[in-house]
Design a protein around this motif. Structure first.
Motif, PDB file in Angstrom:
ATOM      1  N   LEU A 120      40.586  54.562  53.521  1.00  0.00           N
ATOM      2  CA  LEU A 120      41.544  53.467  53.670  1.00  0.00           C
ATOM      3  C   LEU A 120      41.689  52.711  52.360  1.00  0.00           C
ATOM      4  O   LEU A 120      42.811  52.445  51.911  1.00  0.00           O
ATOM      5  N   ARG A 121      40.571  52.407  51.730  1.00  0.00           N
ATOM      6  CA  ARG A 121      40.612  51.708  50.439  1.00  0.00           C
ATOM      7  C   ARG A 121      41.274  52.573  49.361  1.00  0.00           C
ATOM      8  O   ARG A 121      42.022  52.074  48.521  1.00  0.00           O
ATOM      9  N   TYR A 122      41.000  53.879  49.367  1.00  0.00           N
ATOM     10  CA  TYR A 122      41.596  54.786  48.388  1.00  0.00           C
ATOM     11  C   TYR A 122      43.118  54.772  48.507  1.00  0.00           C
ATOM     12  O   TYR A 122      43.827  54.644  47.510  1.00  0.00           O
ATOM     13  N   TRP A 123      43.607  54.934  49.734  1.00  0.00           N
ATOM     14  CA  TRP A 123      45.054  55.005  49.916  1.00  0.00           C
ATOM     15  C   TRP A 123      45.716  53.654  49.689  1.00  0.00           C
ATOM     16  O   TRP A 123      46.875  53.595  49.265  1.00  0.00           O
ATOM     17  N   GLN A 124      45.014  52.561  49.916  1.00  0.00           N
ATOM     18  CA  GLN A 124      45.565  51.251  49.581  1.00  0.00           C
ATOM     19  C   GLN A 124      45.692  51.098  48.068  1.00  0.00           C
ATOM     20  O   GLN A 124      46.697  50.583  47.576  1.00  0.00           O
ATOM     21  N   ARG A 125      44.668  51.533  47.330  1.00  0.00           N
ATOM     22  CA  ARG A 125      44.729  51.487  45.862  1.00  0.00           C
ATOM     23  C   ARG A 125      45.817  52.418  45.334  1.00  0.00           C
ATOM     24  O   ARG A 125      46.436  52.137  44.311  1.00  0.00           O
ATOM     25  N   TRP A 126      45.979  53.540  45.990  1.00  0.00           N
ATOM     26  CA  TRP A 126      46.966  54.528  45.560  1.00  0.00           C
ATOM     27  C   TRP A 126      48.361  53.922  45.606  1.00  0.00           C
ATOM     28  O   TRP A 126      49.180  54.168  44.732  1.00  0.00           O
ATOM     29  N   GLY A 127      48.662  53.149  46.627  1.00  0.00           N
ATOM     30  CA  GLY A 127      49.979  52.553  46.778  1.00  0.00           C
ATOM     31  C   GLY A 127      50.982  53.576  47.268  1.00  0.00           C
ATOM     32  O   GLY A 127      51.724  54.152  46.482  1.00  0.00           O
ATOM     33  N   LEU A 128      50.989  53.832  48.549  1.00  0.00           N
ATOM     34  CA  LEU A 128      51.801  54.909  49.115  1.00  0.00           C
ATOM     35  C   LEU A 128      53.293  54.748  48.864  1.00  0.00           C
ATOM     36  O   LEU A 128      53.997  55.723  48.646  1.00  0.00           O
ATOM     37  N   SER A 129      53.789  53.536  48.891  1.00  0.00           N
ATOM     38  CA  SER A 129      55.230  53.361  48.751  1.00  0.00           C
ATOM     39  C   SER A 129      55.673  53.236  47.294  1.00  0.00           C
ATOM     40  O   SER A 129      56.850  53.339  47.001  1.00  0.00           O
ATOM     41  N   SER A 130      54.736  53.012  46.405  1.00  0.00           N
ATOM     42  CA  SER A 130      55.117  52.829  45.004  1.00  0.00           C
ATOM     43  C   SER A 130      55.205  54.179  44.294  1.00  0.00           C
ATOM     44  O   SER A 130      54.695  55.190  44.755  1.00  0.00           O
ATOM     45  N   THR A 131      55.831  54.155  43.147  1.00  0.00           N
ATOM     46  CA  THR A 131      55.959  55.364  42.327  1.00  0.00           C
ATOM     47  C   THR A 131      55.020  55.287  41.124  1.00  0.00           C
ATOM     48  O   THR A 131      55.204  56.016  40.152  1.00  0.00           O
ATOM     49  N   ARG A 132      54.026  54.402  41.219  1.00  0.00           N
ATOM     50  CA  ARG A 132      53.089  54.206  40.108  1.00  0.00           C
ATOM     51  C   ARG A 132      52.393  55.508  39.718  1.00  0.00           C
ATOM     52  O   ARG A 132      52.316  55.856  38.540  1.00  0.00           O
ATOM     53  N   GLN A 133      51.888  56.254  40.680  1.00  0.00           N
ATOM     54  CA  GLN A 133      51.187  57.510  40.390  1.00  0.00           C
ATOM     55  C   GLN A 133      52.143  58.535  39.785  1.00  0.00           C
ATOM     56  O   GLN A 133      51.766  59.282  38.883  1.00  0.00           O
ATOM     57  N   GLU A 134      53.365  58.563  40.272  1.00  0.00           N
ATOM     58  CA  GLU A 134      54.354  59.492  39.706  1.00  0.00           C
ATOM     59  C   GLU A 134      54.615  59.158  38.237  1.00  0.00           C
ATOM     60  O   GLU A 134      54.673  60.053  37.396  1.00  0.00           O
ATOM     61  N   ARG A 135      54.773  57.869  37.940  1.00  0.00           N
ATOM     62  CA  ARG A 135      55.012  57.455  36.542  1.00  0.00           C
ATOM     63  C   ARG A 135      53.825  57.792  35.658  1.00  0.00           C
ATOM     64  O   ARG A 135      53.994  58.264  34.533  1.00  0.00           O
TER      65      ARG A 135
END
Length: 171
Positions: A31-46
């Protein structure tokens, strides 16, 4: 479910309780991992496309892209093998506890299989608590496992699409 019910489950309750703690700990971590990941954001894609943009086009870029995706997926899949094992081990431990509890009950009933005077059948039903706990642990582990796998596949698809988009836009 009180202490007497847990004690009635027998010695198998210790590994079952430990397994439940491990499953819940993995659930909180995911749960903490996916919250940090930011599912709706494109931060990881960038972040991924920016790291790939610094590499010149060619075979090494493809290898780097595959490596980056594999590393991200490794982080996304953390805990899945334990959750998968818990879905199998939980009910089996519960059944072992129930069988050993039923063996104790049958021994207490004696060769005529009659209740001792003043005894109630209600107390004997507590031998099923280990099966119940094993099934609950397996259910929670299965829900966590399938949810994490679904999120992982969804994010992997998003990242692959972002890589393809960046490749198409590259000069």
């Amino acid at each position: 479910m009180g202490f007497t019910a847990l004690r009635a489950g027998g010695p198998v309750m210790v590994p079952l309780l430990l397994l439940s703690i491990v499953v819940l700990a993995i659930g909180v971590e995911r749960l903490r991992y996916w919250q940090r990941w930011g599912l709706s954001s494109t931060r990881q894609e960038r972040l991924l496309t920016d790291s790939l943009a610094a590499i010149p086009a060619g075979a090494s870029r493809q290898q780097r892209q595959s490596l980056e995706l594999a590393q991200l997926e490794l982080g996304m899949a953390q805990g899945e093998p334990v959750l998968e094992a818990a879905t199998l081990i939980g009910p089996l431990l519960g059944l072992i506890g129930t069988v050993s509890g039923l063996m104790r009950v049958l021994a207490a009933l004696g060769p005529d299989l009659t209740l001792p005077s003043g005894a109630s059948v209600v107390g004997y039903s507590q031998v099923l608590v280990s099966t119940w706990l094993g099934l609950v642990v397996a259910l929670i582990a299965a829900v966590l496992l399938r949810t994490n796998q679904g999120l992982r596949q969804w994010q992997r698809s998003r990242l692959e699409l972002a890589c393809l988009r960046a490749e198409a836009e590259a000069p």
